[in-house]
Scaffold this motif. Structure first.
Motif, PDB file in Angstrom:
ATOM      1  N   GLU A 138      -1.634  -2.774  -8.742  1.00  0.00           N
ATOM      2  CA  GLU A 138      -3.432  -3.149  -8.701  1.00  0.00           C
ATOM      3  C   GLU A 138      -3.886  -4.210  -8.309  1.00  0.00           C
ATOM      4  O   GLU A 138      -4.082  -4.820  -7.509  1.00  0.00           O
ATOM      5  CB  GLU A 138      -4.672  -2.410  -9.361  1.00  0.00           C
ATOM      6  N   VAL A 139      -3.067  -5.190  -9.071  1.00  0.00           N
ATOM      7  CA  VAL A 139      -3.273  -6.946  -8.341  1.00  0.00           C
ATOM      8  C   VAL A 139      -2.953  -7.772  -7.937  1.00  0.00           C
ATOM      9  O   VAL A 139      -3.362  -7.463  -6.805  1.00  0.00           O
ATOM     10  CB  VAL A 139      -2.952  -7.942 -10.200  1.00  0.00           C
ATOM     11  N   ARG A 140      -1.489  -6.709  -7.427  1.00  0.00           N
ATOM     12  CA  ARG A 140      -1.173  -7.214  -5.974  1.00  0.00           C
ATOM     13  C   ARG A 140      -1.810  -6.581  -4.128  1.00  0.00           C
ATOM     14  O   ARG A 140      -2.352  -7.675  -3.680  1.00  0.00           O
ATOM     15  CB  ARG A 140       0.567  -7.034  -5.802  1.00  0.00           C
ATOM     16  N   ASN A 141      -2.032  -5.501  -4.760  1.00  0.00           N
ATOM     17  CA  ASN A 141      -3.230  -4.869  -3.714  1.00  0.00           C
ATOM     18  C   ASN A 141      -3.519  -6.423  -3.757  1.00  0.00           C
ATOM     19  O   ASN A 141      -4.528  -6.405  -2.807  1.00  0.00           O
ATOM     20  CB  ASN A 141      -3.536  -3.470  -4.364  1.00  0.00           C
ATOM     21  N   ASN A 142      -4.450  -5.472  -4.339  1.00  0.00           N
ATOM     22  CA  ASN A 142      -6.343  -6.711  -4.850  1.00  0.00           C
ATOM     23  C   ASN A 142      -5.724  -7.500  -4.057  1.00  0.00           C
ATOM     24  O   ASN A 142      -6.427  -8.623  -3.092  1.00  0.00           O
ATOM     25  CB  ASN A 142      -6.818  -7.067  -5.516  1.00  0.00           C
ATOM     26  N   VAL A 143      -4.404  -9.138  -3.849  1.00  0.00           N
ATOM     27  CA  VAL A 143      -4.676 -10.442  -3.506  1.00  0.00           C
ATOM     28  C   VAL A 143      -3.785 -10.349  -2.621  1.00  0.00           C
ATOM     29  O   VAL A 143      -4.174 -10.908  -1.687  1.00  0.00           O
ATOM     30  CB  VAL A 143      -3.181 -10.646  -4.483  1.00  0.00           C
ATOM     31  N   VAL A 144      -2.806  -9.033  -1.594  1.00  0.00           N
ATOM     32  CA  VAL A 144      -3.050  -9.585  -0.779  1.00  0.00           C
ATOM     33  C   VAL A 144      -4.282  -8.716   0.490  1.00  0.00           C
ATOM     34  O   VAL A 144      -3.732  -9.709   1.541  1.00  0.00           O
ATOM     35  CB  VAL A 144      -1.181  -8.481  -0.533  1.00  0.00           C
ATOM     36  N   ARG A 145      -4.685  -8.260   0.229  1.00  0.00           N
ATOM     37  CA  ARG A 145      -5.378  -6.912   0.866  1.00  0.00           C
ATOM     38  C   ARG A 145      -6.443  -8.123   1.093  1.00  0.00           C
ATOM     39  O   ARG A 145      -6.721  -8.455   1.761  1.00  0.00           O
ATOM     40  CB  ARG A 145      -5.639  -5.712   0.524  1.00  0.00           C
ATOM     41  N   ASP A 181       0.766  -1.091   0.520  1.00  0.00           N
ATOM     42  CA  ASP A 181       0.004  -0.108   0.250  1.00  0.00           C
ATOM     43  C   ASP A 181       1.112   1.287  -0.066  1.00  0.00           C
ATOM     44  O   ASP A 181       0.330   2.288  -0.572  1.00  0.00           O
ATOM     45  CB  ASP A 181      -1.080   0.327   1.129  1.00  0.00           C
ATOM     46  N   GLY A 182       2.050   0.991   0.746  1.00  0.00           N
ATOM     47  CA  GLY A 182       3.060   2.354   0.829  1.00  0.00           C
ATOM     48  C   GLY A 182       3.174   2.817  -0.733  1.00  0.00           C
ATOM     49  O   GLY A 182       3.125   3.558  -1.114  1.00  0.00           O
ATOM     50  N   SER A 183       3.717   1.416  -1.264  1.00  0.00           N
ATOM     51  CA  SER A 183       4.092   1.376  -2.828  1.00  0.00           C
ATOM     52  C   SER A 183       2.957   2.354  -3.625  1.00  0.00           C
ATOM     53  O   SER A 183       3.917   2.730  -4.522  1.00  0.00           O
ATOM     54  CB  SER A 183       4.874   0.087  -2.979  1.00  0.00           C
ATOM     55  N   ALA A 184       2.457   2.123  -3.288  1.00  0.00           N
ATOM     56  CA  ALA A 184       1.474   2.898  -4.586  1.00  0.00           C
ATOM     57  C   ALA A 184       0.689   3.682  -4.162  1.00  0.00           C
ATOM     58  O   ALA A 184       0.823   4.745  -4.944  1.00  0.00           O
ATOM     59  CB  ALA A 184      -0.892   2.208  -4.427  1.00  0.00           C
ATOM     60  N   VAL A 217      -4.821   2.165  -8.751  1.00  0.00           N
ATOM     61  CA  VAL A 217      -5.265   2.513  -9.865  1.00  0.00           C
ATOM     62  C   VAL A 217      -4.617   4.294 -10.358  1.00  0.00           C
ATOM     63  O   VAL A 217      -4.456   4.379 -11.771  1.00  0.00           O
ATOM     64  CB  VAL A 217      -6.744   3.395 -10.063  1.00  0.00           C
ATOM     65  N   ALA A 218      -4.315   4.997  -9.778  1.00  0.00           N
ATOM     66  CA  ALA A 218      -3.946   6.785  -9.727  1.00  0.00           C
ATOM     67  C   ALA A 218      -2.241   6.487  -9.516  1.00  0.00           C
ATOM     68  O   ALA A 218      -1.079   6.964 -10.393  1.00  0.00           O
ATOM     69  CB  ALA A 218      -4.315   7.762  -8.537  1.00  0.00           C
ATOM     70  N   SER A 219      -1.829   5.431  -9.263  1.00  0.00           N
ATOM     71  CA  SER A 219      -0.701   4.621  -9.427  1.00  0.00           C
ATOM     72  C   SER A 219       0.011   4.188 -11.004  1.00  0.00           C
ATOM     73  O   SER A 219       1.152   4.582 -10.949  1.00  0.00           O
ATOM     74  CB  SER A 219       0.124   3.932  -8.711  1.00  0.00           C
ATOM     75  N   SER A 220      -0.867   4.550 -11.533  1.00  0.00           N
ATOM     76  CA  SER A 220      -0.601   4.170 -13.125  1.00  0.00           C
ATOM     77  C   SER A 220       0.417   2.797 -13.357  1.00  0.00           C
ATOM     78  O   SER A 220       0.676   2.684 -14.002  1.00  0.00           O
ATOM     79  CB  SER A 220      -0.026   4.878 -13.686  1.00  0.00           C
ATOM     80  N   ASN A 221      -0.246   1.308 -12.113  1.00  0.00           N
ATOM     81  CA  ASN A 221       0.341   0.657 -13.232  1.00  0.00           C
ATOM     82  C   ASN A 221      -0.067  -0.418 -11.954  1.00  0.00           C
ATOM     83  O   ASN A 221      -0.003  -0.500 -11.474  1.00  0.00           O
ATOM     84  CB  ASN A 221       1.949   0.438 -11.668  1.00  0.00           C
ATOM     85  N   SER A 222      -0.622  -1.429 -13.467  1.00  0.00           N
ATOM     86  CA  SER A 222      -1.104  -2.627 -13.582  1.00  0.00           C
ATOM     87  C   SER A 222      -0.941  -3.452 -12.137  1.00  0.00           C
ATOM     88  O   SER A 222      -1.657  -4.077 -11.643  1.00  0.00           O
ATOM     89  CB  SER A 222      -1.685  -3.067 -13.890  1.00  0.00           C
TER      90      SER A 222
END
Length: 152
Positions: A70-77, A12-15, A62-67
């Protein structure tokens, strides 16, 4: 559990690092809307609040502009919440939801100010504050490692 939560804090910090520089005004408005929904949901219950909370984190990713973020955040969360969802739902009081809303607002302000370092630092600290109680005290060191308390 501690390693998984620590990993979520790092992700989350990296996003939150690139999002302030890359976000569009529309994405900023989307983040603001999720906070408004979170605020309204405080009176209606944890499930609606949690849905809006997830939407905020998705908007930042999404605002990080790196899909891949997005994917890894969803999986880990999803993995974290699957492990402790019953505990989270039982613990979430109105006061805790208000505190969480305040913390999300701090991240939003850093994103609005285009300060990625502050947004990432605030995000990691807020995750620690929220999740530390779910981890045995002797394992909390791995949660504290990504928290930058000595930064301004």
């Amino acid at each position: 559990m501690a390693e998984l939560i620590s990993f979520r804090m790092i992700l989350d910090g990296s996003a939150s690092l690139p999002a302030p520089r890359l976000r569009s005004e529309e994405q900023l408005v989307a983040m603001e809307r999720t906070l408004a929904v979170m605020s309204d949901a405080i009176g209606t219950g944890y499930d609606e609040f949690s849905t809006a909370d997830v939407a905020f984190h998705e908007a930042v990713a999404v605002a990080s502009s790196n899909s891949l973020i997005e994917v890894r955040n969803n999986v880990v969360r999803g993995a974290v919440l699957a492990l402790i969802s019953d505990k989270v739902a039982a613990r979430n009081s109105t006061a805790l939801m208000r505190e969480s809303l305040h913390h999300h607002g701090e991240v939003l302000e850093a994103i609005r100010a285009r300060d990625g370092l502050a947004a990432a630092r605030i995000s990691r600290r807020n995750h620690y504050d929220y999740y530390a109680g779910y981890v045995p005290e002797d394992e909390r060191g791995s949660l504290l490692a990504p928290v930058d308390d000595d930064e301004p």
